[in-house]
Scaffold this active site. Sequence first.
Site: not given
Length: 265
Positions: A145, A158
């Site tokens: 990400s 996350y």
Amino acid sequence: MAFIPHPQRRPVLVAGASSGIGAATAEILSAAGYPVALAARRVDKLQELTDRITAAGGEAVAVPLDITDESSVLECVAKAQAALGDLEIVVSGAGDLAVGLSYEVSPADFAAQIDIHLVGAHRLYRAVVPGMIERGRGDYVFIGSDVVLHPRPWSSAYVAAKAGIDGLVATAQLELEGTGVRASVIRPGQVLTGMGMYLDQKTTELMLNDWIKHGLARHGNFLEPGHIAQAVTAIVTMPRGAHMRVVEVEAEGAIQRTERPEGEH
């Protein structure tokens, strides 16, 4: 020394293939002629996609996978290889999203995100890469990400997990050099998927306002899952002897259209 080209048949395992990036990746690779094992917890969704792929002339199989359970991971790999042959390509993208302020999220919820996104990816990596090393070839693609470069508020667990993926991949690339196995990571920006869509309106508003405050939402455009699937395809189709180590994919900003002067065409 010349590299032996990729074999004609390259079985693929896509973890997290029941929706979003994983589903798009499975469809694009199968359309390109790759045999694909679709893996996730939602077997009913996998079977629907598998049926569509086979109806279109592709080769696919649905395999249950709980990325947080090592026995499930090992069984998934064994079933995929029994159905399609030794895995040449693995795309690791299984996961979900839980949000919350870093000082409010519980240790259990924080640990769960690490387990799904980071430890889970390592479970699968460890299950397939030794076989790839033995055969002297293979592609393992991690879905990371862009939060590694641009952390977003409300996503501490996350962000930590995806930063861990970057560390794992960087280390793996050193360890795999000279084995014929390529480890790569894709860092997508915001992708329009079902992940996080269950969030309540108040939490979503607070989170997005914080993103805007810190300049993390410059425009409203989102990537489509197919964009990331195309990046996966670019990585695994790269001829042997070259290695796409890190690929960043961001949504393009909207074109600013201005009214043309009268008479101009």
